[in-house]
Structures are given as structure tokens and as C-alpha cells.
Design an enzyme around this catalytic site. Structure first.
Site, PDB file in Angstrom:
ATOM      1  N   ASP A 103       0.998  -1.103   0.041  1.00  0.00           N
ATOM      2  CA  ASP A 103      -0.086   0.120   0.155  1.00  0.00           C
ATOM      3  C   ASP A 103       0.842   1.153   0.055  1.00  0.00           C
ATOM      4  O   ASP A 103       2.214   1.134   0.269  1.00  0.00           O
ATOM      5  CB  ASP A 103      -0.826   0.101   1.400  1.00  0.00           C
ATOM      6  CG  ASP A 103      -1.822   1.286   1.242  1.00  0.00           C
ATOM      7  OD1 ASP A 103      -2.319   1.575   0.361  1.00  0.00           O
ATOM      8  OD2 ASP A 103      -1.874   1.897   2.327  1.00  0.00           O
ATOM      9  N   SER A 104       0.353   2.439  -0.105  1.00  0.00           N
ATOM     10  CA  SER A 104       1.257   3.633   0.009  1.00  0.00           C
ATOM     11  C   SER A 104       1.618   3.978   1.250  1.00  0.00           C
ATOM     12  O   SER A 104       2.374   4.832   1.503  1.00  0.00           O
ATOM     13  CB  SER A 104       0.358   4.739  -0.492  1.00  0.00           C
ATOM     14  OG  SER A 104      -0.700   4.917   0.568  1.00  0.00           O
TER      15      SER A 104
ATOM     16  N   CYS B 157      -4.531  -1.857  -1.254  1.00  0.00           N
ATOM     17  CA  CYS B 157      -4.930  -0.402  -1.723  1.00  0.00           C
ATOM     18  C   CYS B 157      -5.948  -0.278  -2.902  1.00  0.00           C
ATOM     19  O   CYS B 157      -5.706  -0.777  -4.066  1.00  0.00           O
ATOM     20  CB  CYS B 157      -3.349   0.257  -2.241  1.00  0.00           C
ATOM     21  SG  CYS B 157      -3.476   1.992  -2.956  1.00  0.00           S
TER      22      CYS B 157
ATOM     23  N   GLU C 219      -1.648   9.340   8.120  1.00  0.00           N
ATOM     24  CA  GLU C 219      -0.303   8.690   8.352  1.00  0.00           C
ATOM     25  C   GLU C 219       0.346   9.523   9.536  1.00  0.00           C
ATOM     26  O   GLU C 219       1.397   8.865  10.053  1.00  0.00           O
ATOM     27  CB  GLU C 219       0.408   9.203   7.025  1.00  0.00           C
ATOM     28  CG  GLU C 219       0.174   8.162   5.758  1.00  0.00           C
ATOM     29  CD  GLU C 219       0.672   6.760   5.945  1.00  0.00           C
ATOM     30  OE1 GLU C 219       1.947   6.600   6.617  1.00  0.00           O
ATOM     31  OE2 GLU C 219       0.070   5.818   5.618  1.00  0.00           O
TER      32      GLU C 219
ATOM     33  N   CYS D 281     -10.997   3.107   0.880  1.00  0.00           N
ATOM     34  CA  CYS D 281      -9.325   3.177   0.869  1.00  0.00           C
ATOM     35  C   CYS D 281      -9.124   2.620   2.165  1.00  0.00           C
ATOM     36  O   CYS D 281      -9.760   2.693   3.227  1.00  0.00           O
ATOM     37  CB  CYS D 281      -9.086   4.828   1.097  1.00  0.00           C
ATOM     38  SG  CYS D 281      -7.661   5.029   1.466  1.00  0.00           S
TER      39      CYS D 281
ATOM     40  N   HIS E 132      -6.883   3.193   4.217  1.00  0.00           N
ATOM     41  CA  HIS E 132      -6.678   3.752   5.429  1.00  0.00           C
ATOM     42  C   HIS E 132      -7.797   4.194   6.168  1.00  0.00           C
ATOM     43  O   HIS E 132      -7.551   4.527   7.518  1.00  0.00           O
ATOM     44  CB  HIS E 132      -5.857   5.224   4.992  1.00  0.00           C
ATOM     45  CG  HIS E 132      -4.598   5.179   4.490  1.00  0.00           C
ATOM     46  ND1 HIS E 132      -3.900   4.555   3.454  1.00  0.00           N
ATOM     47  CD2 HIS E 132      -3.553   5.644   5.327  1.00  0.00           C
ATOM     48  CE1 HIS E 132      -2.889   4.591   3.305  1.00  0.00           C
ATOM     49  NE2 HIS E 132      -2.602   5.251   4.515  1.00  0.00           N
TER      50      HIS E 132
HETATM   51  N1  DGL Z   1      -4.864   2.957   1.014  1.00  0.00           N
HETATM   52  C1  DGL Z   1      -4.806   3.582  -0.148  1.00  0.00           C
HETATM   53  C2  DGL Z   1      -6.063   3.145  -0.802  1.00  0.00           C
HETATM   54  O1  DGL Z   1      -6.787   2.118  -0.461  1.00  0.00           O
HETATM   55  C3  DGL Z   1      -4.305   4.783  -0.855  1.00  0.00           C
HETATM   56  C4  DGL Z   1      -4.236   5.943  -0.170  1.00  0.00           C
HETATM   57  C5  DGL Z   1      -3.462   7.053  -0.741  1.00  0.00           C
HETATM   58  O2  DGL Z   1      -2.002   6.895  -0.738  1.00  0.00           O
HETATM   59  O3  DGL Z   1      -3.874   7.947  -1.080  1.00  0.00           O
HETATM   60  O4  DGL Z   1      -6.705   3.788  -1.640  1.00  0.00           O
END
Ligand code: DGL
Length: 261
Positions: free
Chosen positions: A7-8, A71, A152, A184, A186
Site C-alpha cells: 500500500d502507499s 490499496c 499517516e 480506501c 486507510h
Molecule cells: N490506502 C490506499 C487506498 O486504499 C491509498 C491511499 C493513498 O495513498 O492515497 O486507496
């Protein structure tokens, strides 16, 4: 089985948490690409480039048997190309759970929170078009630029985060949305803040269990026996908050820095 997950940043760990409770006999190598986060505000080509580099690294250095794109944004931008490039690798992506959300909703008003790139992606648009032909439902889509950065930084319930959420969620609150898709990985980390801003009971839909069950099914088809221990190694390309890792996984993990991928 060796399973690469990326993931990011911290978000994909919300999927890893479920993988650790359901999977056995596997080692997980997790890459948090924090040097390039947030993905959701990058172009498709950039996200595709990060995703291919990370997958190449996991295949070459860790000989992974399976890849989980933990992600939504990278799944939208890169899963087709990853499957073409690695036809023999088990690849599981993460997509917003709009279909289960529609079936859970009583008011038939469903909110979708995701990154700008996910909501603009062809995959998501095709999903909405297909489902709105079949179901009588009103979908409230909301991109949340800046929310990944707050998470984050560990600011999941600060006043600043709550007021960002207030701006995004007030149309859903007035319309009596009862189900919200966390599109997302996150966003499960701000579930309590979302519930607080919505002010009425909300059904949340995330993808962690669906992704893990799909992975387990595909692994078992290749002869995996779901017994034994599960290990996790976390690598990051940039800064990452260790307190957040502990909060998500319930224990401390050391992080290995990856300077170049
Ligand atoms: N966690 C990621 C997602 O599910 C990406 C978050 C990001 O870096 O913008 O989309």
C-alpha cells in the site's frame, strides 16, 4: 507460502490485521510505499509505475507466491497490468464494497469515501454503472483529499480531521445515509471519527475480510494448507509512524527501510 502485500503507507495494514487472524502457514512481506504517498492524488501512470516496481522487487527479492494489492487506488490503476505481467502469480486486489453496502442499507442511501484517483478510475465507474442498473439506491460519492496524510501523521481524531470529515459528510448526514463504504484501506482508521460526525448509527463496509477470504481460497486451490504459524515483516520506503503500526496490529513491529525499489 510467501505473500507480498503493499500500500502507499499504513492503510494496507488494516487488511494485514485480518490476514493475521485468518491465515496460517504463511509469511507476509508488507511494503509501505510512504516515499510516494499519497497515491490517491497521483496520476494513473505514476501509481502504475510504483505498483510495478514494488511487485518486481517482491518477486525478485522475496520470491512471493501471492500478491495482495492492499490499496483501492493501486488496484484501480494497476491490477490489469500486474496480472498481464505476472500471469502465474496469485494476485488479489482491493475494491470498494459497494455491492455488500447496498444490500446492508435500509434507507437505500449509501456513502462511498475513497481517494480522488479511485473514484475517477474506470473500474469504480463501471461498478457503479452496473449496480445502479440493478438496484434502486442513491450513492453519495465523496473523495477525501488530505485524509490519508492526516492518518499517516497519526491525526485520526484531531479537531482538524473532524472538521475535514464534517465538510465531506454533512450531505450524507442530511440525506440519512445509513451505510458507508470505506473505499480506501486507510479509512477504517478513522471509523470512530466518521461515526461521531455522522451522529447516527452507521453500517461500515470495508474490504479486509473479503480480500483475505479470496486470498485463502486461491492459495488453497494451489495446495496451501492453512495450518502453522504466520509471520510479518514490514518494509517502508520512507517515514512511517511506529505508534500507528502498533495501534493497527496490536503489537510493536520494527520497520526495515527500503532505500531504493
Ligand atoms: N490506502 C490506499 C487506498 O486504499 C491509498 C491511499 C493513498 O495513498 O492515497 O486507496
Amino acid at each position: 507460502m510467501t505473500i507480498g502485500v503493499f500500500d502507499s503507507g499504513l492503510g494496507g495494514l488494516t487488511i494485514v490485521a485480518t490476514m493475521r487472524s485468518l491465515l496460517r502457514g504463511a509469511q507476509i512481506i508488507y511494503i509501505a510505499d510512504t516515499a510516494n504517498a499519497p497515491y490517491g492524488e497521483k496520476t494513473k501512470d505514476q501509481i502504475l509505475d510504483y505498483s510495478i516496481r514494488i511487485t518486481d522487487y517482491l518477486v525478485e527479492h522475496h520470491r512471493i507466491d501471492a500478491l495482495v494489492v492492499a490499496c483501492n487506488t493501486a488496484t484501480s490503476a494497476a491490477i490489469t497490468e500486474l496480472r498481464e505481467k505476472y500471469p502465474n502469480l496469485i494476485i488479489v486486489g482491493t475494491e470498494p464494497g459497494l455491492k455488500p453496502a447496498i444490500s446492508h442499507s435500509v434507507t437505500k442511501k449509501v456513502g462511498v469515501l475513497a481517494t480522488p484517483a479511485t473514484l475517477e478510475g474506470e473500474k469504480y465507474k463501471a461498478l457503479v454503472a452496473m449496480l445502479s442498473n440493478h438496484y434502486h439506491v442513491e450513492v453519495f460519492e465523496q473523495p477525501c483529499p488530505g485524509l490519508v496524510q492526516q492518518i499517516e501523521a497519526g491525526k485520526t481524531d484531531t479537531q482538524e480531521t473532524l472538521s475535514m470529515l464534517e465538510g465531506w459528510l454533512s450531505p450524507m448526514r442530511s440525506a440519512n445515509v445509513d451505510t458507508i463504504v470505506l473505499g480506501c484501506t486507510h479509512y477504517p482508521l478513522v471509523k470512530e471519527s466518521i461515526a461521531k460526525v455522522m451522529g447516527h448509527p452507521i453500517i461500515f463496509v470495508d474490504s479486509a475480510e473479503g480480500v483475505t477470504k479470496r486470498l485463502l481460497f486461491l492459495l488453497e486451490q494451489k495446495g496451501h494448507i492453512n495450518r502453522g504459524s504466520i509471520s510479518l515483516e514490514i518494509l517502508a520506503t520512507g517515514n512511517i509512524q511506529s505508534e500507528m503500526i502498533e495501534r493497527i496490529l496490536g503489537e510493536k513491529f520494527s520497520v526495515t527501510m527500503l532505500n531504493s525499489i
